[in-house]
Enzyme design. Structure first.
Site, PDB file in Angstrom:
ATOM      1  N   HIS A   1       1.292  -6.194  -4.972  1.00 45.70           N
ATOM      2  CA  HIS A   1       0.575  -5.784  -6.178  1.00 45.70           C
ATOM      3  C   HIS A   1       1.541  -5.595  -7.342  1.00 45.70           C
ATOM      4  O   HIS A   1       2.697  -5.228  -7.145  1.00 45.70           O
ATOM      5  CB  HIS A   1      -0.171  -4.467  -5.946  1.00 45.70           C
ATOM      6  N   GLY A   2       1.054  -5.835  -8.557  1.00 43.59           N
ATOM      7  CA  GLY A   2       1.862  -5.577  -9.742  1.00 43.59           C
ATOM      8  C   GLY A   2       2.540  -6.813 -10.288  1.00 43.59           C
ATOM      9  O   GLY A   2       2.301  -7.941  -9.836  1.00 43.59           O
TER      10      GLY A   2
ATOM     11  N   GLU B   1      -9.719  -4.200   4.582  1.00 40.86           N
ATOM     12  CA  GLU B   1      -8.328  -4.623   4.471  1.00 40.86           C
ATOM     13  C   GLU B   1      -7.588  -4.269   5.753  1.00 40.86           C
ATOM     14  O   GLU B   1      -7.676  -3.148   6.245  1.00 40.86           O
ATOM     15  CB  GLU B   1      -7.649  -3.949   3.274  1.00 40.86           C
TER      16      GLU B   1
ATOM     17  N   ASN C   1      -7.794 -12.065  -5.844  1.00 36.90           N
ATOM     18  CA  ASN C   1      -7.763 -10.971  -6.807  1.00 36.90           C
ATOM     19  C   ASN C   1      -6.635 -11.178  -7.822  1.00 36.90           C
ATOM     20  O   ASN C   1      -5.479 -11.398  -7.432  1.00 36.90           O
ATOM     21  CB  ASN C   1      -7.532  -9.644  -6.093  1.00 36.90           C
ATOM     22  N   VAL C   2      -6.975 -11.085  -9.083  1.00 37.44           N
ATOM     23  CA  VAL C   2      -5.989 -11.161 -10.163  1.00 37.44           C
ATOM     24  C   VAL C   2      -6.251 -10.019 -11.131  1.00 37.44           C
ATOM     25  O   VAL C   2      -7.362  -9.867 -11.643  1.00 37.44           O
ATOM     26  CB  VAL C   2      -6.068 -12.521 -10.894  1.00 37.44           C
TER      27      VAL C   2
ATOM     28  N   HIS D   1      -5.037 -10.503  -2.062  1.00 38.49           N
ATOM     29  CA  HIS D   1      -4.790  -9.495  -3.094  1.00 38.49           C
ATOM     30  C   HIS D   1      -3.423  -9.772  -3.718  1.00 38.49           C
ATOM     31  O   HIS D   1      -2.534 -10.333  -3.079  1.00 38.49           O
ATOM     32  CB  HIS D   1      -4.808  -8.093  -2.491  1.00 38.49           C
TER      33      HIS D   1
ATOM     34  N   ASP E   1     -12.916  -2.118  -6.391  1.00 36.37           N
ATOM     35  CA  ASP E   1     -11.680  -2.603  -5.787  1.00 36.37           C
ATOM     36  C   ASP E   1     -10.799  -1.436  -5.328  1.00 36.37           C
ATOM     37  O   ASP E   1     -10.598  -0.478  -6.062  1.00 36.37           O
ATOM     38  CB  ASP E   1     -10.933  -3.466  -6.807  1.00 36.37           C
TER      39      ASP E   1
ATOM     40  N   ASP F   1     -10.416   0.518   1.047  1.00 37.35           N
ATOM     41  CA  ASP F   1      -8.976   0.513   1.295  1.00 37.35           C
ATOM     42  C   ASP F   1      -8.627   1.734   2.138  1.00 37.35           C
ATOM     43  O   ASP F   1      -8.371   2.818   1.621  1.00 37.35           O
ATOM     44  CB  ASP F   1      -8.207   0.527  -0.025  1.00 37.35           C
TER      45      ASP F   1
END
Length: 283
Positions: free
Chosen positions: A177-178, A134, A229-230, A207, A82, A104
């Protein structure tokens, strides 16, 4: 069984459901994710982000472990690198046995992103591995939330897909993200997602699924997302389970605690599998 993402995502695209991709970093997290999928007869993707691979479980070490766990299961399991930003590490992961990689190259302009991604697509063919690309950028909730300017342009997505030959495409339409601030639910641009799906007709990836809210996840699947995505939610579930055991018994045996945590964290994975619509979808 150990597979690439290609076949499972093609079927998800045709059947209008999604496959969960859960971030792992060791045997316990990978086994928990695979066992959760096994219990629901769902295909599953074990994600390992570059930072974790570099600092904790290099590809030569983790690939054989996940492959063995996958082959002991009767559901489809893919191992995906990933957010691979380093060409050398992407190629090494494929050489070491990863069945899929996510390139990425979002830090480059469109031309640079296409060039790097296409290089890995060509390299991966020799290994029968799938490649995710991406287009567009996402913020990190620790810093800047995803803005409108960072979201995926549908026309660029179509060009990117055609010129790279990726098997699936990660797009940006509102997630970050986060961990989100407590009580915050992001606003997704579903019209943008619909347009990207209409143009590309290919498997699309969300994502930053953690904390997005069940309704956003459901609507994302309805409108064309085929891989979710997790990471943070799964890691948080493990942390919460550890804290609960230590609160109950500060002198608990480490192995006993970790064994229980591995089992308990599966509930979070099962919840997302059910949201994704992939229950019973494994071959």
């Amino acid at each position: 069984m150990y597979v690439s993402m290609k076949g499972m995502l093609e079927r998800a695209n045709q059947g209008n459901y999604a496959i969960m991709a859960i971030n792992c970093f060791n045997i316990e997290t990978a086994r928990a994710v695979i066992n959760a999928a096994q219990s629901l007869r769902a295909p599953i993707i074990v994600n390992i982000v570059q930072e974790h691979m570099v600092n904790h479980c290099d590809s030569e070490l983790i690939a054989p472990i996940v492959k063995m766990l996958a082959n002991r299961a009767s559901v489809e399991v893919a191992l995906n690198f990933d957010h691979g930003v380093d060409v050398g590490l992407l190629k090494k992961a494929l050489h070491d046995g990863y069945s899929s990689v996510m390139v990425d190259a979002s830090r480059y302009d469109l031309e640079g992103n296409i060039a790097m991604t296409r290089e890995i697509v060509e390299f991966a063919k020799a290994y029968g591995a799938s490649v995710e690309g991406e287009i567009g950028c996402m913020g990190g909730t620790e810093g800047t939330m995803t803005s409108d300017q960072m979201k995926t342009d549908p026309e660029q997505a179509l060009r990117f897909a055609k010129e790279t030959g990726v098997d699936c495409l990660a797009v940006s339409y509102g997630s970050s993200h986060g961990n989100y601030p407590e009580g915050y639910v992001p606003e997704f641009d579903f019209e943008r997602l619909k347009e990207i799906k209409k143009l590309t007709k290919m498997p699309l990836v969300l994502h930053g699924g953690s904390g997005s809210g069940d309704e956003n996840i459901r609507k994302s699947v309805e409108n064309g997302i085929n891989k979710i995505n997790v990471g943070c939610d799964f890691m948080n579930a493990n942390t919460a389970a550890i804290k609960a055991h230590l609160d109950k018994d500060p002198n608990i045996n480490y192995w006993v605690m970790m064994n229980q945590v591995e089992k308990e964290s599966q509930e979070l994975v099962k919840h997302y599998i059910q949201l994704s619509g992939s229950v019973g979808k494994s071959l």
